[in-house]
Design a protein around this motif. Structure first.
Motif, PDB file in Angstrom:
ATOM      1  N   ALA A 151       0.858  -1.189   0.000  1.00 47.81           N
ATOM      2  CA  ALA A 151       0.000   0.000   0.000  1.00 47.81           C
ATOM      3  C   ALA A 151       0.894   1.238   0.000  1.00 47.81           C
ATOM      4  N   PRO A 152       0.437   2.379  -0.529  1.00 54.03           N
ATOM      5  CA  PRO A 152       1.299   3.562  -0.576  1.00 54.03           C
ATOM      6  C   PRO A 152       1.802   3.999   0.807  1.00 54.03           C
ATOM      7  N   SER A 153       0.900   4.105   1.774  1.00 54.30           N
ATOM      8  CA  SER A 153       1.297   4.521   3.122  1.00 54.30           C
ATOM      9  C   SER A 153       0.142   4.251   4.083  1.00 54.30           C
ATOM     10  N   ALA A 154       0.431   4.342   5.376  1.00 50.73           N
ATOM     11  CA  ALA A 154      -0.602   4.122   6.386  1.00 50.73           C
ATOM     12  C   ALA A 154      -0.193   4.814   7.676  1.00 50.73           C
ATOM     13  N   GLU A 155      -1.188   5.072   8.518  1.00 45.15           N
ATOM     14  CA  GLU A 155      -0.969   5.620   9.857  1.00 45.15           C
ATOM     15  C   GLU A 155      -1.659   4.731  10.872  1.00 45.15           C
ATOM     16  N   LEU A 156      -1.032   4.582  12.027  1.00 42.93           N
ATOM     17  CA  LEU A 156      -1.594   3.793  13.114  1.00 42.93           C
ATOM     18  C   LEU A 156      -1.373   4.560  14.410  1.00 42.93           C
ATOM     19  N   PHE A 157      -2.445   4.759  15.175  1.00 46.57           N
ATOM     20  CA  PHE A 157      -2.297   5.453  16.461  1.00 46.57           C
ATOM     21  C   PHE A 157      -3.247   4.825  17.470  1.00 46.57           C
ATOM     22  N   GLY A 158      -2.942   5.008  18.751  1.00 44.87           N
ATOM     23  CA  GLY A 158      -3.793   4.407  19.761  1.00 44.87           C
ATOM     24  C   GLY A 158      -3.276   4.642  21.158  1.00 44.87           C
ATOM     25  N   ALA A 159      -3.883   3.921  22.091  1.00 52.87           N
ATOM     26  CA  ALA A 159      -3.530   4.032  23.507  1.00 52.87           C
ATOM     27  C   ALA A 159      -3.630   2.646  24.133  1.00 52.87           C
ATOM     28  N   GLU A 160      -2.878   2.451  25.221  1.00 51.82           N
ATOM     29  CA  GLU A 160      -2.893   1.159  25.891  1.00 51.82           C
ATOM     30  C   GLU A 160      -2.700   1.344  27.389  1.00 51.82           C
ATOM     31  N   VAL A 161      -3.297   0.449  28.149  1.00 49.92           N
ATOM     32  CA  VAL A 161      -3.129   0.423  29.600  1.00 49.92           C
ATOM     33  C   VAL A 161      -2.753  -0.999  30.006  1.00 49.92           C
ATOM     34  N   GLU A 162      -1.945  -1.101  31.057  1.00 51.71           N
ATOM     35  CA  GLU A 162      -1.492  -2.412  31.523  1.00 51.71           C
ATOM     36  C   GLU A 162      -1.378  -2.383  33.038  1.00 51.71           C
ATOM     37  N   PHE A 163      -1.736  -3.505  33.669  1.00 55.12           N
ATOM     38  CA  PHE A 163      -1.717  -3.595  35.137  1.00 55.12           C
ATOM     39  C   PHE A 163      -1.300  -5.005  35.539  1.00 55.12           C
ATOM     40  N   GLU A 164      -0.340  -5.099  36.443  1.00 55.85           N
ATOM     41  CA  GLU A 164       0.080  -6.396  36.979  1.00 55.85           C
ATOM     42  C   GLU A 164       0.298  -6.269  38.480  1.00 55.85           C
ATOM     43  N   LYS A 165      -0.272  -7.220  39.252  1.00 60.40           N
ATOM     44  CA  LYS A 165      -0.112  -7.184  40.696  1.00 60.40           C
ATOM     45  C   LYS A 165      -0.290  -8.579  41.270  1.00 60.40           C
ATOM     46  N   ASN A 166       0.456  -8.856  42.342  1.00 61.95           N
ATOM     47  CA  ASN A 166       0.327 -10.093  43.096  1.00 61.95           C
ATOM     48  C   ASN A 166      -0.351  -9.804  44.433  1.00 61.95           C
ATOM     49  N   PHE A 167      -1.323 -10.638  44.805  1.00 63.43           N
ATOM     50  CA  PHE A 167      -2.056 -10.472  46.054  1.00 63.43           C
ATOM     51  C   PHE A 167      -1.754 -11.663  46.976  1.00 63.43           C
ATOM     52  N   PRO A 168      -0.991 -11.462  48.064  1.00 58.71           N
ATOM     53  CA  PRO A 168      -0.701 -12.571  48.994  1.00 58.71           C
ATOM     54  C   PRO A 168      -1.985 -13.077  49.647  1.00 58.71           C
ATOM     55  N   TRP A 177      -2.162 -20.218  53.862  1.00 59.02           N
ATOM     56  CA  TRP A 177      -1.911 -19.830  52.476  1.00 59.02           C
ATOM     57  C   TRP A 177      -0.635 -19.024  52.327  1.00 59.02           C
ATOM     58  N   TYR A 178       0.239 -19.064  53.342  1.00 58.14           N
ATOM     59  CA  TYR A 178       1.479 -18.281  53.277  1.00 58.14           C
ATOM     60  C   TYR A 178       2.339 -18.753  52.088  1.00 58.14           C
ATOM     61  N   GLY A 179       2.829 -17.804  51.325  1.00 55.05           N
ATOM     62  CA  GLY A 179       3.660 -18.113  50.167  1.00 55.05           C
ATOM     63  C   GLY A 179       2.890 -18.289  48.874  1.00 55.05           C
ATOM     64  N   THR A 180       1.562 -18.279  48.950  1.00 57.14           N
ATOM     65  CA  THR A 180       0.736 -18.417  47.746  1.00 57.14           C
ATOM     66  C   THR A 180       0.151 -17.065  47.369  1.00 57.14           C
ATOM     67  N   ASP A 181       0.321 -16.681  46.137  1.00 63.34           N
ATOM     68  CA  ASP A 181      -0.172 -15.395  45.648  1.00 63.34           C
ATOM     69  C   ASP A 181      -1.236 -15.597  44.582  1.00 63.34           C
ATOM     70  N   LEU A 182      -2.201 -14.684  44.587  1.00 69.12           N
ATOM     71  CA  LEU A 182      -3.104 -14.552  43.458  1.00 69.12           C
ATOM     72  C   LEU A 182      -2.439 -13.597  42.472  1.00 69.12           C
ATOM     73  N   VAL A 183      -2.138 -14.080  41.286  1.00 67.52           N
ATOM     74  CA  VAL A 183      -1.446 -13.286  40.268  1.00 67.52           C
ATOM     75  C   VAL A 183      -2.479 -12.742  39.290  1.00 67.52           C
ATOM     76  N   PHE A 184      -2.458 -11.429  39.099  1.00 62.90           N
ATOM     77  CA  PHE A 184      -3.444 -10.765  38.232  1.00 62.90           C
ATOM     78  C   PHE A 184      -2.692  -9.894  37.233  1.00 62.90           C
ATOM     79  N   LYS A 185      -2.965 -10.117  35.933  1.00 62.64           N
ATOM     80  CA  LYS A 185      -2.345  -9.328  34.876  1.00 62.64           C
ATOM     81  C   LYS A 185      -3.404  -9.016  33.819  1.00 62.64           C
ATOM     82  N   THR A 186      -3.409  -7.794  33.344  1.00 63.69           N
ATOM     83  CA  THR A 186      -4.351  -7.430  32.294  1.00 63.69           C
ATOM     84  C   THR A 186      -3.796  -6.292  31.459  1.00 63.69           C
ATOM     85  N   ASN A 187      -4.180  -6.241  30.201  1.00 63.14           N
ATOM     86  CA  ASN A 187      -3.836  -5.100  29.354  1.00 63.14           C
ATOM     87  C   ASN A 187      -4.912  -4.922  28.291  1.00 63.14           C
ATOM     88  N   TYR A 188      -5.062  -3.690  27.860  1.00 59.68           N
ATOM     89  CA  TYR A 188      -6.054  -3.336  26.837  1.00 59.68           C
ATOM     90  C   TYR A 188      -5.413  -2.329  25.889  1.00 59.68           C
TER      91      TYR A 188
END
Length: 300
Positions: A151-168, A177-188
């Motif tokens: 194709a002759p040319s193109a443009e791409l633009f956007g936004a993104e969010v990301e979050f990662e956290k461990n919950f003991p 439950w010591y030493g066990t984490d709930l691992v949560f990761k997400t991105n859009y």
């Protein structure tokens, strides 16, 4: 080069020089022992990159960057031979007149690190693409196949969010439950792309007597402002699961979503392209379990 400018700023500068050569040739069906040699795709590039980071506090930073990258056609895209994809039962024929694509990348990002392997980020990006390679439907008589064009040319633009956290979990469910984490990761990621048809495209016309280049107005194959092939407007990923550092167990549930996207551009005609083929991307769910084992005294 990576340098600190005072207490709060950091600058990284770099560059990469590349030279590449791609050469293809094919047999000519109706002429015994003959070969058709196509023009060599040979170019050299200098690709700069710069990143500036402002760190007002120890766990928060603002980052802005610029870089240049390139995309070379794969040999299956560049070679004028037929091959089939058994997964989707379609035939492909490459285009030996493809060119390299160059991309200018701009991005800015805010990053907050609140623990080891834990962070939240938000960013915006913009890409300026010259001669992006796209898949297109072609027909020859009753034969329908997929080919490729710049194709002759193109443009791409956007936004993104990301979050990662461990919950003991011991903080909620007790010491058992010591030493066990709930691992949560997400991105859009939200993105918008627009392809320009201001210019020409080179297509490959394949016959038993060889392959010929045809230069046509891009308006025949591309609707101006249409989305890029393969580019979804919305992308969402989610991961959550349990991780036990003592036992070496990790179980993760994954969800992946992508909105519909153009799979192939429609066949070009003298009055514009036929409608594109869209892919309704399935929502996927996966469960991945990892368990460290000690077999014969060897950890695995």
């Amino acid at each position: 080069a990576d340098a600190e400018l005072g207490e709060f700023f950091r600058v990284a500068l770099g560059g990469r020089y590349e030279e590449s050569k791609q050469k293809t040739e094919t047999s000519v069906t109706v002429i015994p022992d003959s070969r058709q040699l196509f023009p060599t795709l040979q170019e050299d590039f200098f690709l700069p990159a710069v990143t500036v980071t402002w760190i007002p506090t120890g766990n928060f930073q603002l980052r802005a960057g610029y870089s240049e990258t390139l995309t070379r056609p794969q040999f299956r895209e560049l070679t004028a031979v037929r091959f089939s994809d058994p997964d989707i039962d379609l035939s492909y024929i490459g285009n030996p007149f493809l060119e390299n694509s160059s991309i200018k990348n701009y991005d800015a990002r805010a990053e907050w690190y609140f623990g080891r392997g834990e962070f939240a980020t938000i960013g915006v990006f913009y890409k300026d693409l010259e001669k992006p390679i796209e898949d297109v439907v072609r027909t020859s008589g009753n034969d329908t196949y997929i080919s490729f064009l710049n194709a002759p040319s193109a443009e791409l633009f956007g936004a993104e969010v990301e979050f990662e956290k461990n919950f003991p979990l011991d903080e909620v469910l007790g010491d058992a439950w010591y030493g066990t984490d709930l691992v949560f990761k997400t991105n859009y990621t939200w993105s918008d792309s627009q392809v320009s048809n201001d210019g020409d495209v080179t297509i490959a016309n394949v016959s038993g007597q060889g392959t010929a280049a045809a230069i046509v107005d891009a308006i025949n194959f591309i609707d101006d402002g249409s989305a890029m092939v393969g580019q979804s407007e919305h992308l969402f990923n989610l991961q959550f699961g349990l991780a036990d550092a003592d036992s070496g167990f990790q179980g993760t549930f994954l969800v992946n979503y992508a909105s519909d996207r153009i799979l192939y551009r429609g066949e070009g005609t003298g009055s514009g392209p036929l409608p594109s083929v869209y892919e309704d991307v399935p929502l996927t769910f996966d469960l991945v379990i990892n368990q460290e084992l000690d077999l014969f005294g060897i950890g695995a």
